[in-house]
Design a protein around this motif. Sequence first.
Motif, PDB file in Angstrom:
ATOM      1  N   TYR A   1       0.822  -1.213   0.000  1.00  0.00           N
ATOM      2  CA  TYR A   1       0.000   0.000   0.000  1.00  0.00           C
ATOM      3  C   TYR A   1       0.857   1.264   0.000  1.00  0.00           C
ATOM      4  O   TYR A   1       0.674   2.155  -0.840  1.00  0.00           O
ATOM      5  CB  TYR A   1      -0.910  -0.038   1.230  1.00  0.00           C
ATOM      6  N   VAL A   2       1.826   1.347   0.916  1.00  0.00           N
ATOM      7  CA  VAL A   2       2.663   2.548   0.984  1.00  0.00           C
ATOM      8  C   VAL A   2       3.606   2.649  -0.214  1.00  0.00           C
ATOM      9  O   VAL A   2       4.077   3.742  -0.547  1.00  0.00           O
ATOM     10  CB  VAL A   2       3.476   2.591   2.303  1.00  0.00           C
ATOM     11  N   THR A   3       3.865   1.516  -0.862  1.00  0.00           N
ATOM     12  CA  THR A   3       4.674   1.526  -2.069  1.00  0.00           C
ATOM     13  C   THR A   3       3.981   2.302  -3.185  1.00  0.00           C
ATOM     14  O   THR A   3       4.623   3.006  -3.978  1.00  0.00           O
ATOM     15  CB  THR A   3       4.947   0.087  -2.550  1.00  0.00           C
ATOM     16  N   LEU A   4       2.655   2.198  -3.233  1.00  0.00           N
ATOM     17  CA  LEU A   4       1.884   2.831  -4.299  1.00  0.00           C
ATOM     18  C   LEU A   4       1.462   4.270  -4.011  1.00  0.00           C
ATOM     19  O   LEU A   4       1.139   5.022  -4.933  1.00  0.00           O
ATOM     20  CB  LEU A   4       0.623   1.998  -4.586  1.00  0.00           C
ATOM     21  N   LEU A   5       1.450   4.668  -2.757  1.00  0.00           N
ATOM     22  CA  LEU A   5       0.950   6.000  -2.393  1.00  0.00           C
ATOM     23  C   LEU A   5       1.652   7.161  -3.119  1.00  0.00           C
ATOM     24  O   LEU A   5       0.988   8.126  -3.515  1.00  0.00           O
ATOM     25  CB  LEU A   5       1.049   6.204  -0.875  1.00  0.00           C
TER      26      LEU A   5
END
Length: 230
Positions: free
Chosen positions: A124-128
């Motif tokens: 998730y934080v990879t895509l933010l």
Amino acid sequence: MNEILSQSIFFGIAITLVTYEIGLWIKQKTGKAIANPLLISVILIVAVLLLFHIDYETYANGAQYISIFLTPATVSLAVPLYRQLELLKTYPKAIFGGIIAGVLTAMVSVFALSLMFGLNHEQYVTLLPKSITTAIGMGISEKMGGIVTITVVVIIVTGILGNILADTICHLCKIEDPIAKGLAIGTSAHALGTAKAMELGEIEGAMSSLSIVVCGILTVISVSIFANFI
């Protein structure tokens, strides 16, 4: 082949520049939005590495030096903004309101899709940081515990798609105002989108450049908040 090339730092630089020049040539000859020079360069580089069985690390040994110019290239986008500074002073609420809306849209869309596809926190934080320039996005992803290499890929794909589709989407949505076009493209497709915005006009390019800077700042703040949601 691998052994010979691994001893030279010039291989990665040379293949990157040559394939990008080929992409520019194809773009000029066809005039098609799909003929994005960066997209063509990526495809050609992957094809060469696979064809000659060359490790990515061998290519990266030289190509990494090109990335040194990423930050100054991003900073140079302030030049068209300076030329259109009067627009910023005339429409501050509309401009910053549009940028804030773009940042929130990016955050909420990633959050919604992550829930839909059951992504974990790391993914998730990879895509933010997908909609900001690579120089900032890499640092955010690393700080939040994301997978930096995937973040880079996502940012590049976002930029390429924005570069290719920006004009068409603006036409379909009947966005004709140059300020609105520049803000929409800059907040969604960062530097690669800004390259397209500059093709559309100086005002579009200036507003898109402004969006990159402000989006970077707002995304740093937004990610620290949204990262806690999953």
